[in-house]
Design a protein around this motif. Sequence first.
Motif, PDB file in Angstrom:
ATOM      1  N   LEU A  61      45.181  41.586  41.532  1.00 21.14           N
ATOM      2  CA  LEU A  61      44.688  40.588  42.485  1.00 21.14           C
ATOM      3  C   LEU A  61      45.800  39.610  42.811  1.00 21.14           C
ATOM      4  O   LEU A  61      46.673  39.395  41.993  1.00 21.14           O
ATOM      5  N   PRO A  62      45.769  39.009  43.986  1.00 25.58           N
ATOM      6  CA  PRO A  62      44.671  38.991  44.957  1.00 25.58           C
ATOM      7  C   PRO A  62      44.610  40.195  45.901  1.00 25.58           C
ATOM      8  O   PRO A  62      43.740  40.235  46.746  1.00 25.58           O
ATOM      9  N   ASN A  64      43.647  43.202  45.493  1.00 24.70           N
ATOM     10  CA  ASN A  64      42.544  44.142  45.231  1.00 24.70           C
ATOM     11  C   ASN A  64      42.976  45.593  45.054  1.00 24.70           C
ATOM     12  O   ASN A  64      42.207  46.511  45.306  1.00 24.70           O
ATOM     13  N   LYS A 107      38.102  47.088  48.274  1.00 27.90           N
ATOM     14  CA  LYS A 107      37.130  46.739  49.318  1.00 27.90           C
ATOM     15  C   LYS A 107      36.878  47.899  50.271  1.00 27.90           C
ATOM     16  O   LYS A 107      35.889  47.915  50.984  1.00 27.90           O
ATOM     17  N   PHE A 125      35.193  41.119  36.369  1.00 33.08           N
ATOM     18  CA  PHE A 125      35.765  39.957  37.057  1.00 33.08           C
ATOM     19  C   PHE A 125      36.276  38.918  36.054  1.00 33.08           C
ATOM     20  O   PHE A 125      37.376  38.411  36.173  1.00 33.08           O
ATOM     21  N   ALA A 136      33.725  28.740  35.015  1.00 33.46           N
ATOM     22  CA  ALA A 136      34.351  28.709  36.344  1.00 33.46           C
ATOM     23  C   ALA A 136      33.463  29.366  37.384  1.00 33.46           C
ATOM     24  O   ALA A 136      33.515  29.042  38.563  1.00 33.46           O
TER      25      ALA A 136
ATOM     26  N   ARG B  18      38.109  26.465  37.155  1.00 34.11           N
ATOM     27  CA  ARG B  18      38.203  27.314  38.352  1.00 34.11           C
ATOM     28  C   ARG B  18      39.607  27.868  38.564  1.00 34.11           C
ATOM     29  O   ARG B  18      39.784  28.944  39.119  1.00 34.11           O
ATOM     30  N   GLN B  19      40.595  27.084  38.122  1.00 33.44           N
ATOM     31  CA  GLN B  19      41.973  27.532  38.243  1.00 33.44           C
ATOM     32  C   GLN B  19      42.174  28.890  37.554  1.00 33.44           C
ATOM     33  O   GLN B  19      42.964  29.715  37.987  1.00 33.44           O
ATOM     34  N   LEU B  20      41.413  29.119  36.476  1.00 33.35           N
ATOM     35  CA  LEU B  20      41.540  30.353  35.696  1.00 33.35           C
ATOM     36  C   LEU B  20      41.253  31.601  36.528  1.00 33.35           C
ATOM     37  O   LEU B  20      41.816  32.656  36.281  1.00 33.35           O
ATOM     38  N   VAL B  21      40.337  31.468  37.465  1.00 31.86           N
ATOM     39  CA  VAL B  21      39.919  32.665  38.209  1.00 31.86           C
ATOM     40  C   VAL B  21      40.243  32.557  39.696  1.00 31.86           C
ATOM     41  O   VAL B  21      39.810  33.379  40.490  1.00 31.86           O
ATOM     42  N   VAL B  23      42.820  33.137  41.627  1.00 27.43           N
ATOM     43  CA  VAL B  23      43.455  34.291  42.277  1.00 27.43           C
ATOM     44  C   VAL B  23      42.438  35.416  42.474  1.00 27.43           C
ATOM     45  O   VAL B  23      42.452  36.122  43.479  1.00 27.43           O
ATOM     46  N   ARG B  24      41.524  35.550  41.498  1.00 26.38           N
ATOM     47  CA  ARG B  24      40.510  36.609  41.602  1.00 26.38           C
ATOM     48  C   ARG B  24      39.498  36.281  42.703  1.00 26.38           C
ATOM     49  O   ARG B  24      39.069  37.162  43.441  1.00 26.38           O
ATOM     50  N   VAL B  25      39.140  35.012  42.794  1.00 27.24           N
ATOM     51  CA  VAL B  25      38.199  34.624  43.856  1.00 27.24           C
ATOM     52  C   VAL B  25      38.844  34.855  45.216  1.00 27.24           C
ATOM     53  O   VAL B  25      38.201  35.333  46.148  1.00 27.24           O
ATOM     54  N   GLY B  27      40.932  37.149  45.922  1.00 27.34           N
ATOM     55  CA  GLY B  27      40.834  38.585  46.174  1.00 27.34           C
ATOM     56  C   GLY B  27      39.462  38.976  46.664  1.00 27.34           C
ATOM     57  O   GLY B  27      39.296  39.770  47.583  1.00 27.34           O
ATOM     58  N   GLU B  28      38.441  38.359  46.056  1.00 24.55           N
ATOM     59  CA  GLU B  28      37.057  38.651  46.411  1.00 24.55           C
ATOM     60  C   GLU B  28      36.776  38.251  47.865  1.00 24.55           C
ATOM     61  O   GLU B  28      36.050  38.920  48.583  1.00 24.55           O
ATOM     62  N   GLN B  29      37.387  37.132  48.294  1.00 25.78           N
ATOM     63  CA  GLN B  29      37.083  36.603  49.633  1.00 25.78           C
ATOM     64  C   GLN B  29      38.203  36.861  50.620  1.00 25.78           C
ATOM     65  O   GLN B  29      38.330  36.166  51.632  1.00 25.78           O
ATOM     66  N   ILE B  30      39.010  37.861  50.367  1.00 25.72           N
ATOM     67  CA  ILE B  30      40.275  37.999  51.099  1.00 25.72           C
ATOM     68  C   ILE B  30      40.113  38.071  52.619  1.00 25.72           C
ATOM     69  O   ILE B  30      40.937  37.542  53.360  1.00 25.72           O
ATOM     70  N   GLU B  31      39.011  38.666  53.086  1.00 25.61           N
ATOM     71  CA  GLU B  31      38.820  38.776  54.541  1.00 25.61           C
ATOM     72  C   GLU B  31      38.671  37.401  55.198  1.00 25.61           C
ATOM     73  O   GLU B  31      38.894  37.260  56.389  1.00 25.61           O
ATOM     74  N   VAL B  70      48.869  34.219  49.384  1.00 22.83           N
ATOM     75  CA  VAL B  70      50.170  34.863  49.542  1.00 22.83           C
ATOM     76  C   VAL B  70      50.112  36.257  48.926  1.00 22.83           C
ATOM     77  O   VAL B  70      49.702  36.418  47.781  1.00 22.83           O
ATOM     78  N   LEU B  71      50.488  37.257  49.709  1.00 24.03           N
ATOM     79  CA  LEU B  71      50.487  38.630  49.218  1.00 24.03           C
ATOM     80  C   LEU B  71      51.901  39.187  49.306  1.00 24.03           C
ATOM     81  O   LEU B  71      52.719  38.711  50.085  1.00 24.03           O
TER      82      LEU B  71
END
Lengths: 597, 128
Positions: A61-62, A64, A107, A125, A136, B18-21, B23-25, B27-31, B70-71
């Motif tokens: 990630l990010p 995916n 995705k 996750f 979190a 929230r900082q812990l996750v 980057v994962r969030v 990714g989840e909301q990337i669109e 950033v990717l």
Amino acid sequence: MQNYKMHMLVCGGTGCKSANADQIVLNLKKALSECGMSDDVSVTQTGCFGFCEKGPIVKILPDNTFYTQVKPEDANEIVTSHILYGRKVHRLLYKDQTTQEAIEDSKHMDFYKKQHRVALRNCGFIDPGNIEEYIARDGYLALADCITSKSREEVIQIVKDSGLRGRGGAGFPTGLKWEISSRYDDDQKYVVCNADEGDPGAFMDRSILEGDPHAVLEAMAICGYATKASEGRIYIRAEYPLAIKRLENAVKAAEEYGFLGEKILGTDFSFKVSLTFGAGAFVCGEETALLRSMEGGRGEPTTKPPFPSEHGLFGKPTTINNVETFANIPVIIRQGAKWYRSMGTEKSAGTKVFALAGKINNVGLIEVPMGTTLREVIFDIGGGIKNGKKFKAVQTGGPSGGCLTEKDLDTPIDFDNLIAKGSMMGSGGMIVMDEDSCMPAVAKFYLQFTQEESCGKCTPCRIGTTRLLELLELICNGEGTLDSLEELRRLSMVIKDTALCGLGQTAPNPVLSTLNAFWDEYVAHVVEKKCPAGVCTKLLDYTIHADKCKGCTMCFRVCPAGAITGKVKEVHIIDVSKCIKCGACMDTCKFNAITRG
Amino acid sequence: MGVVKSKEDLIKLRESCRQLVKVRVQGEQIEDLTQITVFMGNSGFRSGAKEIMNHFFSKLQELGAQDIVVLQADSSGLVAFEPLVGVKRPGSEQVLFGKVNLEKADEILQDFIINGKSIDGILALTNS
Ligand SMILES: Cc1cc2nc3c(=O)[nH]c(=O)nc-3n(C[C@H](O)[C@H](O)[C@H](O)COP(=O)(O)O)c2cc1C
Ligand code: SF4
Ligand code: SF4
Ligand code: SF4
Ligand code: FES
């Protein structure tokens, strides 16, 4: 707190761990540190991604990126190629089943596109061993909300309005159950979580507990608040060591943070949770047997009423719910009953987790809104039948359920539709069968299981399942008659009506549903003495085809029964009366001269 | 970590967790995010793309921007234009900037992405 640029998630579910996922974690960390990137990229072990068949899974990630079947020795390449240079490791990407194209991110995988993860929201996750990652994700906020600003009645009303029904099998309305329990006053009341999960092939509860243990603890505490119980017990089978370890750690962390224990979050509400280990008997998943087993007695069901809500653990009022049922509760409280109801069908709100198994391409764990059709689950998410074979049937509800066929594929899956079709939801096992499956043999397989798991307390189940199994064996051995089929049906109805608990009452379901849907196949077994699917060995005839036989004598030499005769370079012959149908000759013949049918 | 004593404490704790996750969030909301893609590969790396990428990271950190991600991607083959940066807003096509230096990176972030101004240097080709 560290400010990582990328996260690497490695599946830490039972499936992937058994395929060396722990070593992948170590190797990734080592490779990162060798490149001096330990401060830029984190490595975290999560719960199951659901894609167990293609595990171990590593997700980046990010972006995916979803890597499948990763080996520890791939770690270096992932780091030096993907992390350092942005060059994905193509050979590890998931390939689409139909197009064989590599898919760059999760995705775009058909497996995930139609899924809607509510109970599994944190599986794959978060790090289940880190309570702060759960926090979190709004963890324990639902509990905080309930105990600081909602009355018990309000909490129960939300659960009632959500339409949530028990995910352990029977589909009883959860809010109503809580309301009934809350009406009984006693000095001691209990909340019990049923984590027995005895259905063979099912692992949704295990995955939730391994991947998101705090969600279950939070829900149990909410249930405790709503029903005025101060103690929670989790009944979990001892064969789930990883889930047990993660739960124990979670209980400890929750106590340290003050989400379990005395005077939670400065309120007057106190609640504690402990674990009881089951020995893995299927019947102990039945709630009354479970409670007896928890008390230290024999795991035998008792008659209802009295129901556990009134007279449960140690005779005290007890609310018992399934793991997945609980996992839905915190989100329902946070997002509201209306939100939950917006998913699913009118009478079955929300989503359901299913374990896909059998002859299906994407074996694994999925979660879809109720009302999704079997076709979508099996063909879109599940990727269709293995090796391009034809779909024949799907067994839902495990040994208590029935099989559904081609004509049922467009049925929206919910509690009532499945029952109307002669099957049931059960806990969510789905075993897919292809054209090579023999349905009487499938029924026999399930009856072997229930017959062995019957606790023996009542006659219809103890003797009845044994008789059913005998009849099925007769049929599969070619010794049955049309009368055997009638007897099978008659006995099934008697057992259904007279057995004491759900195990016996539902045990005949696989028999009845296959009799209904595959009557011709049964008839072929008893009248023509043939197994159309080519499974029942006693009904198979081995034949040597003269035009193909080269007289190489190989079959003659392997036949353990001395059933084959013939001279070198001459056509060989099988003596059907001596043949024990072992198949050795067919496996040996290099010229495909021997067939079975 | 001590006992969480109230709902307010829990909400505060959540903010820091929230900082812990994060980057994962993302990714989840990337669109739904504006994606800054830095093209790397060996050639991009040699052209200094890593510094550009790190610069974006630290600027975003400073700004506390949540809706920009950033990717990193493999070299696009447009070696002559590296360091090459792509910007993709939700629902629209990616646009490319070539020979990005630190100043240009700031301009892309501040003027183009955050303030929505049109800026010079958009390459007249799409990345495919
Ligand atoms: C033979 C048998 C086995 C069962 N096994 C389980 C099980 O493994 N897990 C489970 O949650 N419920 C199981 N149940 C259902 C429980 O009796 C009970 O209905 C359920 O735990 C209630 O929780 P729920 O309302 O949240 O579904 C079983 C029932 C029967 C008859
Ligand atoms: S139905 Fe079977 S499992 Fe249930 S009580 Fe009777 S014998 Fe035991
Ligand atoms: S192994 Fe095949 S080819 Fe050889 S003798 Fe037997 S049937 Fe004939
Ligand atoms: S099936 Fe077995 S017993 Fe029968 S002929 Fe072949 S090798 Fe001999
Ligand atoms: S255990 Fe790893 S994906 Fe299920």
